[in-house]
Design an enzyme around this catalytic site. Structure first.
Site, PDB file in Angstrom:
ATOM      1  N   ARG A 269      42.849  58.343  40.332  1.00 14.63           N
ATOM      2  CA  ARG A 269      42.293  57.910  41.624  1.00 14.63           C
ATOM      3  C   ARG A 269      40.788  58.188  41.607  1.00 14.63           C
ATOM      4  O   ARG A 269      40.376  59.334  41.387  1.00 14.63           O
ATOM      5  CB  ARG A 269      42.978  58.689  42.757  1.00 14.63           C
TER       6      ARG A 269
ATOM      7  N   HIS B 214      34.812  56.713  50.159  1.00 13.43           N
ATOM      8  CA  HIS B 214      34.918  58.172  50.112  1.00 13.43           C
ATOM      9  C   HIS B 214      33.551  58.723  50.519  1.00 13.43           C
ATOM     10  O   HIS B 214      32.898  59.437  49.770  1.00 13.43           O
ATOM     11  CB  HIS B 214      35.351  58.622  48.719  1.00 13.43           C
TER      12      HIS B 214
ATOM     13  N   GLU C  98      40.274  60.353  53.986  1.00 15.24           N
ATOM     14  CA  GLU C  98      40.114  61.398  55.003  1.00 15.24           C
ATOM     15  C   GLU C  98      39.192  60.996  56.148  1.00 15.24           C
ATOM     16  O   GLU C  98      38.135  61.635  56.358  1.00 15.24           O
ATOM     17  CB  GLU C  98      39.591  62.686  54.358  1.00 15.24           C
TER      18      GLU C  98
ATOM     19  N   ASN D 236      46.479  64.109  51.633  1.00 13.43           N
ATOM     20  CA  ASN D 236      45.683  65.170  51.025  1.00 13.43           C
ATOM     21  C   ASN D 236      46.067  66.469  51.701  1.00 13.43           C
ATOM     22  O   ASN D 236      45.871  66.634  52.915  1.00 13.43           O
ATOM     23  CB  ASN D 236      44.178  64.932  51.235  1.00 13.43           C
TER      24      ASN D 236
ATOM     25  N   TYR E 250      45.743  70.715  51.516  1.00 15.01           N
ATOM     26  CA  TYR E 250      45.131  71.895  50.906  1.00 15.01           C
ATOM     27  C   TYR E 250      45.605  73.199  51.545  1.00 15.01           C
ATOM     28  O   TYR E 250      45.862  74.171  50.872  1.00 15.01           O
ATOM     29  CB  TYR E 250      43.597  71.824  51.023  1.00 15.01           C
TER      30      TYR E 250
HETATM   31  O1  IFM Z   1      36.091  67.543  47.461  1.00 16.54           O
HETATM   32  C1  IFM Z   1      36.868  67.188  48.555  1.00 16.54           C
HETATM   33  C2  IFM Z   1      37.187  65.714  48.538  1.00 16.54           C
HETATM   34  O2  IFM Z   1      36.034  64.935  48.491  1.00 16.54           O
HETATM   35  C3  IFM Z   1      37.957  65.333  49.777  1.00 16.54           C
HETATM   36  N1  IFM Z   1      39.093  66.194  49.966  1.00 16.54           N
HETATM   37  C4  IFM Z   1      38.891  67.615  49.872  1.00 16.54           C
HETATM   38  C5  IFM Z   1      38.165  67.953  48.579  1.00 16.54           C
HETATM   39  C6  IFM Z   1      37.968  69.474  48.470  1.00 16.54           C
HETATM   40  O3  IFM Z   1      37.223  69.944  49.543  1.00 16.54           O
END
Ligand code: IFM
Length: 460
Positions: free
Chosen positions: A80, A124, A169, A296, A298
């Site tokens: 990606r 992005h 995002e 996404n 985290y």
């Molecule tokens: O680096 C970023 C990415 O550009 C978008 N999602 C989170 C990642 C880590 O912060």
């Protein structure tokens, strides 16, 4: 492999890694690329914590062949990446920059030569600065301009590309870039933030339609959202309501329009003055059927009631006890919780984990190896939680590690390393980290041993 601890993933599972144009490409003013809002922002003193920029980054623009070889060595079957809008249209509209488009042509060919399926993301965050000068995402005109850009790229690449991601995002781009001012374009304007949310979503729907109209092969179009479970700091109504409000702005503000063609009612009541005012047909366009949802994940968010924070009256707390990475709490169970919730509340027919990863202060050891066992543990635990959800019939069909190589981490500059491949920024030499070797084994086995993430002496 430990008896009974092996987690096998479904046949055909997509094993990938992800990057983004501004974070790795460099070559910021080469071959006709126009300036983006991130060039402007990063070049403004005080915006990036180490004073750096993406001017050179991981120099991927010149080293993409080497990077694709490394991906092939790890055994990725998907990659990606994002396309830089200002490479294709230096001022956002009008003249196509052939040299810019040709770079993505070459990249796609290089990937396919190694049997790696390309998953381009169209936006992005590196908006052409010229479009920002005419209002950026707060100006409704941008929606059709984005659809035109999507159509141009699809016409060029869709004979070889069939998986497309419109946006990355939108929550982060709108909230951090337009409300908190810590990402480009650096605004702190609530009204512009909510217009931006609406225009990002509307442009997603229009772009999905434009790609389908222009594509030479049947395309699968998705959107990538940053999503997270939101928990109350304490078991009391005030904190539960604060968590609900944050969930509304961070998660449901994006999921509800895309899957239910409406904005969340509670957020509409709370933020009435600044809420988007959709025109007839907008919500139906936003809810255009998706090929997949990109997730996404985290960390989770833990919220408490805070009357001093306008307008949400909620602030984030860091509970004592859990482990933290350089940026966030490490909370793998959130992956399972999130996937179960998405399936129950929105039923996306197909989910791809389009990002998941951890910053680790990696460095080379005396023997040249990069022993990032903490990353292996994080990915292993998140994959295990993903597997739990798959076993309960959540349709997760792929996983992309963030990130392929170390890169420019936005306002953190080069102080955070997310890659499975170490980049020595002085020489641009690449070294596959231990996590990259471990991931290669996961891909070969199409699964992982839940009990293992490093040598026996390393506590994992
Ligand atoms: O680096 C970023 C990415 O550009 C978008 N999602 C989170 C990642 C880590 O912060």
């Amino acid at each position: 492999m430990g008896e009974g601890t092996f987690r096998r993933f479904p046949d055909g599972f997509v094993w990938g890694a992800a990057t983004a144009s501004y974070q790795i490409e460099g070559a910021w003013d080469e071959d006709g690329r126009g300036p983006s809002v991130w060039d402007t922002f990063a070049h403004t003193p005080g915006k990036i914590c180490d004073g750096s920029t993406g001017d050179v980054a991981a120099d991927h623009y010149h080293r993409y062949h080497e990077d694709v070889d490394i991906m092939a060595g790890i055994g990725l079957n998907a990659y990606r990446f994002s396309i830089a809008w200002p490479r294709v249209f230096p001022t956002g509209t009008d003249e196509v920059n052939e040299a810019g488009l040709a770079f993505y042509d070459r990249l796609v060919d290089a990937l396919l030569e190694k049997n790696i399926t390309p998953y381009p993301t169209l936006f992005h965050w590196d908006l052409p600065q010229a479009l920002q000068n005419s209002g950026g995402w707060a100006n409704r005109d941008i929606c059709s301009q984005f659809a035109d850009y999507a159509s141009t790229v699809a016409e060029r690449l869709s004979d070889r590309v069939s998986h497309w991601i419109t946006h990355n995002e939108p929550a982060v781009h709108s909230l951090l870039g337009h409300f908190m001012g810590i990402h480009a374009p650096g605004l702190t304007d609530p009204m512009a933030t909510f217009q931006t949310i609406h225009h990002l979503l509307l442009s997603h729907g229009l772009a999905a339609q434009a790609i389908r109209a222009a594509a030479k092969t049947l395309p699968e179009v998705g959107i990538t959202l940053s999503l997270a479970p939101v928990h109350p700091a304490e078991d009391r109504d005030a904190d539960r309501e604060a968590a609900q409000r944050f969930d509304g702005v961070f998660n449901r503000m994006f999921l509800d329009p895309v899957f239910k063609a409406r904005y969340p009612e509670d957020i509409g009541e709370l933020l009435e003055v600044i809420m988007p005012k959709p025109e007839p047909g907008d919500m139906e366009t936003i809810a255009t059927p998706l090929g997949f949802l990109g997730v996404n994940y985290y960390t989770r968010h833990v919220m408490k009631h805070d009357p001093d924070v306008f307008p949400l009256q909620a602030s984030e707390v860091r509970p004592e006890g859990p482990e933290y990475s350089g940026m966030w709490e490490i909370y793998p169970p959130g992956m399972y919780e999130l996937l179960m919730r998405l399936d129950a509340d929105y039923a996306p027919g197909k989910i791809l984990i389009t990002e998941n990863g951890i910053p680790v202060p990696d460095g080379k050891d005396f023997d040249g190896r990069v022993r990032d066992y903490r990353r292996i543990r994080y990915v292993r635990d998140n994959l295990e939680q993903t597997h739990r959800a798959i076993e309960e019939d959540v349709p997760v069909e792929g996983y992309f590690h963030w990130s392929m190589t170390d890169n420019f981490e936005w306002a953190f500059g080069y102080t955070m390393r997310f890659g499975m491949v170490y980049v020595d920024y002085a020489t641009q030499e690449r070294t596959v980290k231990e996590s990259g070797r471990w991931y290669a084994q996961v891909i070969r086995d199409n699964g992982l041993d839940a009990g293992v993430c490093g040598p026996p002496f390393f506590p994992c």
